[in-house]
Every structure is written in C-alpha cells, then in structure tokens.
Design a protein around this motif. Sequence first.
Motif, PDB file in Angstrom:
ATOM      1  N   GLY A  71      19.631 -15.150  11.966  1.00  0.00           N
ATOM      2  CA  GLY A  71      20.407 -15.749  12.906  1.00  0.00           C
ATOM      3  C   GLY A  71      21.759 -15.027  13.208  1.00  0.00           C
ATOM      4  N   ALA A  72      22.122 -14.315  12.435  1.00  0.00           N
ATOM      5  CA  ALA A  72      23.454 -13.421  12.616  1.00  0.00           C
ATOM      6  C   ALA A  72      22.882 -12.421  13.795  1.00  0.00           C
ATOM      7  N   TYR A  73      21.707 -11.841  13.484  1.00  0.00           N
ATOM      8  CA  TYR A  73      21.181 -10.814  14.553  1.00  0.00           C
ATOM      9  C   TYR A  73      21.025 -11.495  15.973  1.00  0.00           C
ATOM     10  N   ALA A  74      20.674 -12.640  15.972  1.00  0.00           N
ATOM     11  CA  ALA A  74      20.500 -13.448  17.224  1.00  0.00           C
ATOM     12  C   ALA A  74      21.832 -13.905  17.811  1.00  0.00           C
ATOM     13  N   ALA A  75      22.850 -13.800  17.113  1.00  0.00           N
ATOM     14  CA  ALA A  75      24.141 -13.996  17.603  1.00  0.00           C
ATOM     15  C   ALA A  75      24.811 -12.556  18.267  1.00  0.00           C
ATOM     16  N   TYR A  76      24.408 -11.507  17.697  1.00  0.00           N
ATOM     17  CA  TYR A  76      24.666 -10.231  18.291  1.00  0.00           C
ATOM     18  C   TYR A  76      23.785  -9.912  19.623  1.00  0.00           C
ATOM     19  N   LEU A  77      22.601 -10.346  19.466  1.00  0.00           N
ATOM     20  CA  LEU A  77      21.641 -10.231  20.696  1.00  0.00           C
ATOM     21  C   LEU A  77      22.088 -11.261  21.907  1.00  0.00           C
ATOM     22  N   ALA A  78      22.969 -12.287  21.564  1.00  0.00           N
ATOM     23  CA  ALA A  78      23.589 -13.245  22.533  1.00  0.00           C
ATOM     24  C   ALA A  78      24.645 -12.390  23.237  1.00  0.00           C
ATOM     25  N   ASN A 135       0.727  -1.157   0.167  1.00  0.00           N
ATOM     26  CA  ASN A 135      -0.050  -0.203   0.098  1.00  0.00           C
ATOM     27  C   ASN A 135       0.776   1.442  -0.048  1.00  0.00           C
ATOM     28  N   GLU A 136       1.722   1.397  -0.799  1.00  0.00           N
ATOM     29  CA  GLU A 136       2.576   2.367  -1.197  1.00  0.00           C
ATOM     30  C   GLU A 136       3.832   2.449   0.021  1.00  0.00           C
ATOM     31  N   LYS A 137       3.641   1.727   0.971  1.00  0.00           N
ATOM     32  CA  LYS A 137       4.802   2.172   1.952  1.00  0.00           C
ATOM     33  C   LYS A 137       6.002   1.115   2.034  1.00  0.00           C
ATOM     34  N   HIS A 138       7.047   1.617   1.853  1.00  0.00           N
ATOM     35  CA  HIS A 138       8.122   0.531   1.681  1.00  0.00           C
ATOM     36  C   HIS A 138       8.445  -0.381   2.964  1.00  0.00           C
ATOM     37  N   TYR A 139       8.617  -1.555   2.773  1.00  0.00           N
ATOM     38  CA  TYR A 139       9.103  -2.384   3.989  1.00  0.00           C
ATOM     39  C   TYR A 139      10.101  -3.287   3.789  1.00  0.00           C
ATOM     40  N   LYS A 140      10.889  -3.696   4.540  1.00  0.00           N
ATOM     41  CA  LYS A 140      11.810  -4.658   4.723  1.00  0.00           C
ATOM     42  C   LYS A 140      11.499  -5.813   5.373  1.00  0.00           C
ATOM     43  N   SER A 141      12.031  -7.068   5.289  1.00  0.00           N
ATOM     44  CA  SER A 141      11.456  -8.090   6.019  1.00  0.00           C
ATOM     45  C   SER A 141      11.721  -7.948   7.467  1.00  0.00           C
ATOM     46  N   LEU A 142      12.942  -7.350   7.818  1.00  0.00           N
ATOM     47  CA  LEU A 142      13.664  -7.296   9.246  1.00  0.00           C
ATOM     48  C   LEU A 142      14.576  -5.957   9.175  1.00  0.00           C
ATOM     49  N   TRP A 143      14.424  -5.406  10.105  1.00  0.00           N
ATOM     50  CA  TRP A 143      15.250  -4.127  10.256  1.00  0.00           C
ATOM     51  C   TRP A 143      15.548  -3.646  11.846  1.00  0.00           C
ATOM     52  N   GLU A 144      16.514  -2.935  11.918  1.00  0.00           N
ATOM     53  CA  GLU A 144      16.899  -2.600  13.447  1.00  0.00           C
ATOM     54  C   GLU A 144      15.846  -1.339  13.687  1.00  0.00           C
ATOM     55  N   LYS A 145      15.376  -1.420  14.982  1.00  0.00           N
ATOM     56  CA  LYS A 145      14.378  -0.319  15.124  1.00  0.00           C
ATOM     57  C   LYS A 145      15.226   0.975  15.459  1.00  0.00           C
ATOM     58  N   GLU A 146      14.656   2.095  14.904  1.00  0.00           N
ATOM     59  CA  GLU A 146      15.224   3.183  14.724  1.00  0.00           C
ATOM     60  C   GLU A 146      15.779   3.670  16.137  1.00  0.00           C
ATOM     61  N   ASN A 147      17.124   4.106  16.413  1.00  0.00           N
ATOM     62  CA  ASN A 147      17.622   4.572  17.408  1.00  0.00           C
ATOM     63  C   ASN A 147      17.891   3.486  18.546  1.00  0.00           C
ATOM     64  N   PHE A 148      17.121   2.174  18.515  1.00  0.00           N
ATOM     65  CA  PHE A 148      17.443   1.097  19.318  1.00  0.00           C
ATOM     66  C   PHE A 148      17.948  -0.135  18.562  1.00  0.00           C
ATOM     67  N   PRO A 149      19.492  -0.107  18.482  1.00  0.00           N
ATOM     68  CA  PRO A 149      19.905  -1.182  17.493  1.00  0.00           C
ATOM     69  C   PRO A 149      20.030  -2.486  18.337  1.00  0.00           C
ATOM     70  N   GLU A 150      19.523  -2.348  19.598  1.00  0.00           N
ATOM     71  CA  GLU A 150      19.191  -3.893  20.387  1.00  0.00           C
ATOM     72  C   GLU A 150      17.878  -4.285  20.166  1.00  0.00           C
ATOM     73  N   VAL A 151      17.102  -3.717  19.490  1.00  0.00           N
ATOM     74  CA  VAL A 151      15.847  -4.361  19.027  1.00  0.00           C
ATOM     75  C   VAL A 151      15.826  -4.518  17.557  1.00  0.00           C
ATOM     76  N   ILE A 152      15.196  -5.551  17.229  1.00  0.00           N
ATOM     77  CA  ILE A 152      15.170  -5.964  15.738  1.00  0.00           C
ATOM     78  C   ILE A 152      13.690  -6.221  15.679  1.00  0.00           C
TER      79      ILE A 152
END
Length: 363
Positions: free
Chosen positions: A63-70, A4-21
């Motif tokens: 999986g790579a982000y899960a390793a970072y969260l670990a 609906n005209e909004k651009h999405y990716k399937s996964l992203w880092e939350k803006e200003n909170f890279p510890e939240v995916i």
Amino acid sequence: MRINEKHYKSLWEKENFPEVISIIDQRKLPYFIDIIDINSSSKMIDAIKSMALRGAPLIGVAGAYAAYLACLEARISLNYSNIDFALNLIKNARPTAVNLIWAINKQEKFIASTRNFDELVEGSLQIARDIYKFELECSTKIAENGVLLLKDIAEKNNGKINILTHCNAGWLATIDYGTATAPIYKARDLGIDVHVWVDETRPRNQGAKLTAFELYHEKISHSIIVDNAGGHLMQKGFVDCVIVGCDRVALNGDVCNKIGTYLKALAAFDNGIPFYVAMPSSTLDFSLDNGVNSINIEERDEFEVLELDGLFNNSIINSKVANPFSRACNPGFDVTPSKYVSKLISEKGLHNPKREELILLKD
Ligand code: MRU
C-alpha cells in the motif's frame, strides 16, 4: 528466504528502476515462481485485491508503494487531487488488515505537507522504504522474542517441539522471515528439533500452498493437515503450542486473523496448549478498544469456497468442488477473544493480551 538456494524477498524495487515494484505472484505458488512488475498504483491495488500478494505486513508495504506510484502519476498529470483519489482506493483494497491503513496514514500525513511534485515522489518513496525496513526488522525481533517461548517448551520436551500454525504468516506475508514462522526458523537454527502441523487453511489454502512451500525450502519438518484435524491432534498430545499471525489486534488483546483461527484457539484452550500470536506493532489498532464487536471482517467472493485450483498437466486449472446450484458464504477472518491468547509476540517483546500492556507499544 531461499527457494532452491536463491534468496528472495516477497516484494522489491526493480534494480535501477525504483518506479517498478516487483512481487512474486502468490496465486501461482507453489507450482510456479512468477514475478509481476508493477508500475502503476492501479496495478498495485489490483495485486492487493486479487491476492497476488497478501498477508497483513506485506499488504501494508505494498500500500505504501502504491501511494508512491500514485505520486509519480500525479507528477506526470500535474494533478494533485489524483493522489487523494488513489489513496482512498488503496485504503479500501482490503478492509481487515490494519497495516494497510497504518501505512497509508503515514503517506497521507506526508503528502498533505507539500505540493511540490518532486518532493512528493521522493518523500513517499522514502516512507515506503522505511516501512519496508521496519517490517523486516520486526520479523527479526519477533524471531528473537518468540524463540524464548519455544525454547522453554523444547527444554521440557527433550529438545523437541510440535507447533501448529494456521494460514501463512511467513516471509510471503511479510518481506522476509515472517512473523509466526520467524521464531520457528530461529528455533531450528538453535538446534531445536521442530515439527510443524500446517493447517491447509481453506478456502484459499495459504497453509497447504504457501506455508508448506516455505517450510519445505527451509528444510523444516512439517505435515499438512486438514483444518478439522487440529483439535484431534491437540487432544492426543501431538501439539505443544500454536503460533499464528494476525491482521488486526484490538487494545484489549482480541486477535483478528484468518478464518478458522478462533476454532484453533478454542481447541488449544480446552487442551491447555499455549496459543501464541506474532504481532508486529503495525498490526495493533490503537483506535480499537474491543476486537470481537468492531473489526470489519472482509467478505470474499463465494467462488473461493465453491471452486479450487490446482496443478494438472503442468498448468493451474480450476475445478468446482461443491454442488453447482448452492451458494456459499465466505468470511475471510475471525476474531479470537483475548482470553484464549497466551502471549502476543511483538518486535518489542512478549506481552499479555491486556490493554495496560498493549498501550505501552504506542510510539
Ligand atoms: O487473506 P490473507 O492471506 O491476506 O490472510 C493472511 C493472514 O490471515 C495472516 O495470518 C496474517 O495476515 C498475518 S501475516 C504475518
């Protein structure tokens, strides 16, 4: 990719909170766009296992982000061995897509190089970002390489092409753009008149739900078909080529992909229809000489076969669709022998499914 005209990716880092995916919960699509915020390695493992996210390249990035969260968790607990424990769980979250092991191997190699918690967090985040960027670039290059095959077919066919695809190898299975779908979007952009036959892809219906959702929002002409219809459509001359994604490719060119892919390859072969496989090099398993005998095929829960979910009164409900007293067998993937594969499309070009060509893709 637009919804609906909004651009999405399937996964992203939350803006200003890279510890939240953040991810789109794919179990709710196409009915609801529900975003899940993931802030722990165990939640990411759960998202992979439960298929809130899926598709080989996306599983690798997750999986790579899960390793970072670990690593973030280890910095809080000051316990380095928790990381090893988590890496092992991540690697085993889903066994077939080699992208997961490929991504965790990169993280493991780095993690073994330092015991400094800040370095671990920063370095593992950087690796996750690099893998994310790599998969994005692969999709763009697979589009450019794959469209050459589609152009050839369309030129002989009055500018038209009918493509059959299985499962979902689109932006939801990658970060954006897709693998099997990327050349399709590129062909559309070049003015080719594209129509896609979308296999529903039982048991989880990734085709009917996810691929159809993507194609609809990209305004690509498409028809959902039951998994059994492909052979008939090929015989009648309604399919010009098949393009699928892959979860693991052996060096001899055997292709492991969603269950049912093999049958489509057989039907394509019998009807002289090219069978193309979009394959980022992260999905090529350089440790495997042969795919048919050696790829670990994920066995999933029988409820996926015995039940189906769908929309009723604006809620997702689940129904039994089989004899309630019967058991089911649910292999998630199959392996198509290389003799049925016409070309592999990678970010580096077009390849014959042969060891001497595939080995050259090693960095
Ligand atoms: O079980 P899934 O939905 O993760 O299976 C996905 C597929 O089989 C895809 O075709 C494959 O991962 C390629 S995705 C670019």
